[in-house]
Design a protein around this motif. Structure first.
Motif, PDB file in Angstrom:
ATOM      1  N   TYR A 164      -1.909   0.746  13.902  1.00  0.00           N
ATOM      2  CA  TYR A 164      -2.149   0.886  12.462  1.00  0.00           C
ATOM      3  C   TYR A 164      -0.807   0.196  11.828  1.00  0.00           C
ATOM      4  O   TYR A 164       0.268   0.666  12.146  1.00  0.00           O
ATOM      5  CB  TYR A 164      -2.686   2.339  12.490  1.00  0.00           C
TER       6      TYR A 164
ATOM      7  N   LYS B  46       0.698  -1.244  -0.023  1.00  0.00           N
ATOM      8  CA  LYS B  46      -0.026  -0.050   0.059  1.00  0.00           C
ATOM      9  C   LYS B  46       1.016   1.470   0.126  1.00  0.00           C
ATOM     10  O   LYS B  46       0.562   2.179  -0.706  1.00  0.00           O
ATOM     11  CB  LYS B  46      -0.728   0.048   1.132  1.00  0.00           C
TER      12      LYS B  46
ATOM     13  N   TYR C 134      -4.440   2.932   8.333  1.00  0.00           N
ATOM     14  CA  TYR C 134      -4.613   1.678   7.830  1.00  0.00           C
ATOM     15  C   TYR C 134      -4.483   0.567   8.721  1.00  0.00           C
ATOM     16  O   TYR C 134      -3.372   0.618   9.184  1.00  0.00           O
ATOM     17  CB  TYR C 134      -3.873   1.441   6.613  1.00  0.00           C
TER      18      TYR C 134
END
Length: 345
Positions: free
Chosen positions: A271, A132, A285
């Motif tokens: 996270y 990501k 995220y």
């Protein structure tokens, strides 16, 4: 299409990662184990419903085996992987690809001649937070990357290695070659190349054996800590630290500083990826947790390599990319030894 797999070396990496992931893969229908210590091979065969090869040639000559995982100690990779490729096997080799540039180049040459696939096990590319982060860097939503810092450290291989002893081969220069830099540092050098789509070309470094001792109580003859500065071909500059003496908890974090904000990867306990813009906006995220020595999850490496063979596609990590990281590592060790800034060859 069901495949039979051979595993060379029955230490912790085979026991914790390769064997269980092959066993769980629906396209693998048998694992053959080989280790110079036959009891270790027998133990894993019993544990993972496999069989044992009495000799390395028995493994190479088995026509049913299509894939070999080379989990041998570092000094043997170029021997076993090269022979496996010559015997017509696809090879997933643990890192480092080899201990010298010449050995690695020969392995890549043999792989090309063989037409078989060679992948090096740099598992950090498979973590969703890293993937990501790469996507965010590529789309330029935070502008260009300017600087970075990364670290990888834990309490040391004697707590992870199969014999749980200071006699571990990781501490022997003639077997591990590179100490912590080759064990943990290579992962982060490959990760930086992957995330930044750039190559490190200039380095400086300090290395020491600060705390680890061997089975005789003497300081180990490879580094247990290395701290370095890195400059890429595209002008990014950053720092990296690799350690076997992070005794409180493992640290596998990376921070990328861009023109319009920051990416924090595996930095926050909850996270796995944090994006913080220059205006103070935060996006967090929750992706999968990263593997640690104490927390084993499916790495994705085995499934990827099986699919590469099954579907005849190129591996996500090539021999050439592994050689590029090895060249940086060798430059780091030269920089630490000579107290100079070194250009990567």
């Amino acid at each position: 299409m069901a495949m039979k797999v051979g595993i060379i070396g029955c230490g912790s990496i085979a026991k914790q990662r390769h064997a269980p992931e092959y066993l769980a893969n629906p396209y693998v229908n048998g694992i053959v184990f080989f280790d110079r210590n036959k009891e270790r091979a027998m133990d894993l065969a019993a544990r993972f419903d496999g069989t044992v090869a009495s000799t390395i040639d028995e493994l190479f000559d088995d026509p049913m085996i299509q894939i070999i995982s080379d989990c041998s100690s570092n000094e043997s990779h170029h021997i076993f992987t090269t022979k496996a490729l010559q015997k017509g096997k696809h090879v997933l080799c643990e890192k480092p690809i080899a201990l010298t540039i010449e050995q690695a180049e020969k392995m890549i040459e043999v792989q090309k001649k063989s037409g078989k696939k060679l992948m090096i096990d740099f598992n950090q590319r498979f973590n969703r937070a890293h993937q990501k982060a790469k996507e965010i860097i590529q789309n330029k939503s935070l502008g260009n990357v300017l600087t970075f810092r990364t670290t990888f450290g834990h309490k040391g291989p004697e707590h992870w290695a199969v014999n749980k002893s200071n006699a571990t081969w990781f501490f022997k220069k003639n077997r591990s070659g590179f100490g912590v830099a080759g064990d943990l540092g290579l992962h982060k050098l490959d990760l930086l190349h992957y995330l930044l789509e750039d190559e490190i070309e200039q380095v400086s470094a300090f290395q020491a054996a600060l705390d680890k001792v061997d089975e005789t109580g003497k300081p180990i003859d490879v580094g247990d800590n290395l701290v370095c500065s890195l400059k890429t071909k595209r002008g990014r500059i950053g720092t990296a630290s690799f350690s076997w003496t992070y005794y409180g908890e493992e640290d596998n974090s990376t921070i990328i500083y861009c023109q319009k904000g920051i990416l924090k990867i595996y930095y926050h306990p909850e996270y796995q990826l944090e994006v913080i813009t220059r205006d103070g906006e935060k996006v967090n995220y929750q992706l999968e947790s990263i593997q640690t020595n104490d927390y084993q999850t499916n790495s994705g490496v085995i499934d990827e390599f099986v699919d590469c063979v099954r579907l005849n596609r190129e591996p996500i990590i090539s021999g050439e990319e592994s050689l590029a990281s090895l060249k940086v590592l060798l430059a780091l060790l030269e920089a630490a030894e000579t107290s100079r800034v070194v250009f990567v060859k």
